[in-house]
Design an enzyme around this catalytic site. Structure first.
Site, PDB file in Angstrom:
ATOM      1  N   SER A  43       0.791  -1.229   0.000  1.00 32.37           N
ATOM      2  CA  SER A  43       0.000   0.000   0.000  1.00 32.37           C
ATOM      3  C   SER A  43       0.823   1.279   0.000  1.00 32.37           C
ATOM      4  CB  SER A  43      -0.990   0.008   1.160  1.00 32.37           C
ATOM      5  OG  SER A  43      -0.395   0.429   2.348  1.00 32.37           O
ATOM      6  N   LYS A  76      -0.155   5.502   6.124  1.00 38.96           N
ATOM      7  CA  LYS A  76      -0.720   6.145   4.933  1.00 38.96           C
ATOM      8  C   LYS A  76      -0.217   7.574   4.825  1.00 38.96           C
ATOM      9  CE  LYS A  76      -3.297   2.544   4.262  1.00 38.96           C
ATOM     10  NZ  LYS A  76      -2.862   1.563   3.309  1.00 38.96           N
TER      11      LYS A  76
END
Length: 164
Positions: A43, A76
């Site tokens: 990710s 993130k």
């Protein structure tokens, strides 16, 4: 023989007293100053570890509890702050205004990331830390500077109305 036992006892006492000092200091540093996080999965490819600092800005990489699974930590990039209008990638709405106390976060490897495009804006309360440096492997040692991927970040509402 007795001298050897006394010497062994002194060694054990010195080790134990050092341990009583070192453990609390280490725990405090790891809890309050910095910690090392292993980043796995696709990710956040291709870029990427965290210092507690809840004042985040667009482009920062943050460690947080997953809104889908509170037992899991995720990492993130902050794309939008509260009040920002975000053009989503595949969320239920094409545009989202980030509510107060929330952030819009995305993984750098779009399509391989469970992020705000999957679960929406995330509460600032889920933030655990902000990545400041890459320390492993040693050939990648560097400070992480906030940066946004191309075409990501808040949109100008007037600009969108003109494109509209």
């Amino acid at each position: 023989m007795a001298q050897q036992a006394t010497s062994r006892w002194r060694y054990i006492r010195a080790f134990a007293s050092g341990l009583f000092v070192a453990v609390p200091i280490t725990v405090t540093v790891l809890d309050r100053v910095a910690y090392v996080a292993r980043v796995e999965g696709a990710s956040m490819q291709p870029f990427l570890n965290p210092v507690r600092n809840y004042e985040v800005q667009r482009g920062d990489i943050v460690s947080m509890l997953s809104p889908k699974n509170p037992q899991q930590k995720i990492i993130k990039r902050v794309i939008g702050l509260e009040g920002d209008f975000i053009r989503t990638l595949h969320y239920k709405n094409r545009y989202v205004r980030v509510p107060g106390g929330h952030l819009w976060v995305e993984g750098d490897h779009h399509g391989h990331s469970l992020d705000s495009n999957s679960f929406g804006p995330v509460s600032v309360g889920l933030i655990h830390g902000r990545a400041s440096h890459i320390i492993w492997p040693p050939n990648r040692w560097q400070q992480i500077k906030p940066s946004l991927p191309p075409n990501r970040g808040p949109v100008d509402c007037e600009e969108e109305e003109e494109d509209g």
